[in-house]
Write a protein that holds these residues in place. Structure first.
Motif, PDB file in Angstrom:
ATOM      1  N   UNK A 121      27.733  32.705   4.073  1.00 40.67           N
ATOM      2  CA  UNK A 121      26.337  32.298   4.226  1.00 40.67           C
ATOM      3  C   UNK A 121      25.404  33.368   3.674  1.00 40.67           C
ATOM      4  N   UNK A 122      25.695  34.648   3.975  1.00 41.61           N
ATOM      5  CA  UNK A 122      24.850  35.734   3.478  1.00 41.61           C
ATOM      6  C   UNK A 122      24.897  35.819   1.962  1.00 41.61           C
ATOM      7  N   UNK A 123      26.080  35.619   1.394  1.00 42.09           N
ATOM      8  CA  UNK A 123      26.197  35.630  -0.064  1.00 42.09           C
ATOM      9  C   UNK A 123      25.382  34.509  -0.693  1.00 42.09           C
ATOM     10  N   UNK A 124      25.453  33.332  -0.068  1.00 39.76           N
ATOM     11  CA  UNK A 124      24.687  32.192  -0.571  1.00 39.76           C
ATOM     12  C   UNK A 124      23.187  32.445  -0.450  1.00 39.76           C
ATOM     13  N   UNK A 125      22.777  33.043   0.675  1.00 44.53           N
ATOM     14  CA  UNK A 125      21.359  33.352   0.857  1.00 44.53           C
ATOM     15  C   UNK A 125      20.891  34.375  -0.165  1.00 44.53           C
ATOM     16  N   UNK A 126      21.725  35.380  -0.446  1.00 40.87           N
ATOM     17  CA  UNK A 126      21.339  36.380  -1.444  1.00 40.87           C
ATOM     18  C   UNK A 126      21.227  35.742  -2.821  1.00 40.87           C
ATOM     19  N   UNK A 127      22.115  34.824  -3.135  1.00 43.25           N
ATOM     20  CA  UNK A 127      22.057  34.163  -4.434  1.00 43.25           C
ATOM     21  C   UNK A 127      20.842  33.254  -4.551  1.00 43.25           C
ATOM     22  N   UNK A 128      20.432  32.639  -3.433  1.00 41.55           N
ATOM     23  CA  UNK A 128      19.323  31.684  -3.482  1.00 41.55           C
ATOM     24  C   UNK A 128      17.958  32.352  -3.374  1.00 41.55           C
ATOM     25  N   UNK A 129      17.881  33.484  -2.682  1.00 42.87           N
ATOM     26  CA  UNK A 129      16.586  34.097  -2.400  1.00 42.87           C
ATOM     27  C   UNK A 129      16.351  35.403  -3.137  1.00 42.87           C
ATOM     28  N   UNK A 130      17.416  36.145  -3.430  1.00 45.82           N
ATOM     29  CA  UNK A 130      17.246  37.489  -3.973  1.00 45.82           C
ATOM     30  C   UNK A 130      17.722  37.636  -5.408  1.00 45.82           C
ATOM     31  N   UNK A 131      18.075  36.533  -6.055  1.00 45.11           N
ATOM     32  CA  UNK A 131      18.473  36.629  -7.465  1.00 45.11           C
ATOM     33  C   UNK A 131      17.306  37.145  -8.299  1.00 45.11           C
ATOM     34  N   UNK A 132      17.621  37.846  -9.373  1.00 49.34           N
ATOM     35  CA  UNK A 132      16.594  38.523 -10.159  1.00 49.34           C
ATOM     36  C   UNK A 132      15.564  37.555 -10.714  1.00 49.34           C
ATOM     37  N   UNK A 133      15.996  36.358 -11.111  1.00 47.41           N
ATOM     38  CA  UNK A 133      15.058  35.405 -11.703  1.00 47.41           C
ATOM     39  C   UNK A 133      14.419  34.477 -10.669  1.00 47.41           C
ATOM     40  N   UNK A 134      14.756  34.645  -9.378  1.00 46.20           N
ATOM     41  CA  UNK A 134      14.226  33.744  -8.357  1.00 46.20           C
ATOM     42  C   UNK A 134      13.309  34.433  -7.349  1.00 46.20           C
ATOM     43  N   UNK A 135      13.618  35.675  -6.959  1.00 46.07           N
ATOM     44  CA  UNK A 135      12.887  36.269  -5.837  1.00 46.07           C
ATOM     45  C   UNK A 135      11.383  36.444  -6.110  1.00 46.07           C
ATOM     46  N   UNK A 136      10.954  36.753  -7.359  1.00 43.73           N
ATOM     47  CA  UNK A 136       9.489  36.827  -7.534  1.00 43.73           C
ATOM     48  C   UNK A 136       8.790  35.509  -7.218  1.00 43.73           C
TER      49      UNK A 136
END
Length: 334
Positions: free
Chosen positions: A191-206
């Motif tokens: 779940x944490x890995x999925x959250x990091x991919x969905x919220x903290x990816x370089x092209x998504x978090x901004x």
């Protein structure tokens, strides 16, 4: 306890909060808030609702893309409006989000990831609210923030926070010591890995950060608008910490269509800030009505499929009526 029983208890909790407020403050604050709402205030709330809904839908699209789910912005806006109206019209305040999560998961062909996309999207908004709220409340911007900080450091509040922290630590230790927790830990890591991919990816978090701040600014603007409509002359700096507390209270699932904890917390916060508990209740009532008005485009989204189906069926109905009329006329001539 069954799920239905829990939902009923949450609804009863919201009703109980409203009943206590009516008993302590009377109906004058409710009625005064309703009397003060006019057409320009409703139009302004709808405009603010467009801002917050579009930005929320954009955040949802970004999170869905991080989970490799397709979600066009137009459909996301329509589904978000539908969810907002259902949240405001139904008890619990979350049934609309459940509906859009299931609907998106079914469209995408992956119900689990569709649900997690909605959960992560809402979590991003709550993280932004808590972060900004901590900055507003802990910074000495106004006497209101000082009063809120004083209330949060009372012995009762400290004991409550300590009990909650101890309960959380005990639960973590209990889960850690139970057999089979390796599977749970793997699930948590996934779940944490999925959250990091969905919220903290370089092209998504901004985009997630900008949309979350825009949504929060829209909600705070709605609260200030409600305060002005309710007749409050307090400065924006004095209203911001109170608005943050009201928004945090709205996240509690102990309400009736969004009503309950928001009114209780707003009345308490205004009283603690020296602005009057009755004034706070009036502001909360106005905010609730304006927020509901902002969600009304969701009615059009809900009615859209029915109207489209009627339009599709109308030519067939007219054709059948014409055939019957012609048949009757031929029968009469015979």
């Amino acid at each position: 306890m069954s799920r239905t029983a829990r939902e009923r208890l949450r609804t009863l909790a919201g009703v109980a909060i409203l009943a206590v407020l009516l008993w302590r403050l009377g109906t004058g604050a409710f009625l005064d808030g309703l009397r003060r709402i006019d057409g320009p205030a409703l139009l302004a709330s709808v405009a603010l609702g467009v801002l917050t809904t579009v930005c929320s839908a954009w955040r949802w699209c970004l999170v869905a893309r991080g989970l490799e789910l397709r979600l066009p912005l137009g459909r996301a806006v329509a589904d978000y409006y539908r969810a907002l109206f259902l949240n405001a019209a139904l008890p619990g305040g979350v049934l609309g989000d459940v509906h859009r999560a299931v609907r998106h998961g079914q469209h995408a062909g992956d119900l689990g990831r569709g649900v997690r996309a909605v959960v992560l999207e809402r979590a991003a908004g709550q993280v932004a609210l808590v972060a900004v709220g901590a900055a507003v409340v802990l910074t000495p911007l106004s006497p209101a923030s000082a009063a809120v900080r004083h209330a949060l450091t009372t012995p009762g509040a400290v004991v409550t926070l300590a009990v909650l922290g101890a309960a959380g630590a005990a639960a973590a230790l209990w889960l850690r010591g139970r057999p089979g927790t390796s599977r749970r830990s793997r699930a948590v890591r996934a779940v944490l890995t999925e959250a990091r991919r969905a919220l903290l990816a370089r092209d998504l978090w901004p985009g997630v950060v900008v949309s979350s701040l825009a949504v929060l600014a829209g909600h705070l603007g709605m609260f200030v608008l409600a305060a002005r409509v309710a007749g409050s002359q307090a400065s924006v700096a004095a209203l911001l910490p109170l608005a943050v507390l009201a928004l945090l209270a709205m996240a509690l699932p102990l309400n009736v269509g969004g009503w309950g904890p928001r009114e209780g917390v707003t009345a308490w916060a205004f009283g603690a800030a020296g602005l009057g508990a009755a004034q706070g209740l009036t502001v909360s009532v106005v905010y609730g009505v304006l927020a509901f008005a902002a969600s009304l485009p969701g009615v059009g989204v809900l009615a859209g499929p029915f109207v489209a189906r009627l339009r599709r069926e109308r030519p067939q109905i007219e054709f059948e009526e014409r055939v019957l009329a012609e048949s009757g006329a031929a029968h009469r001539r015979a």
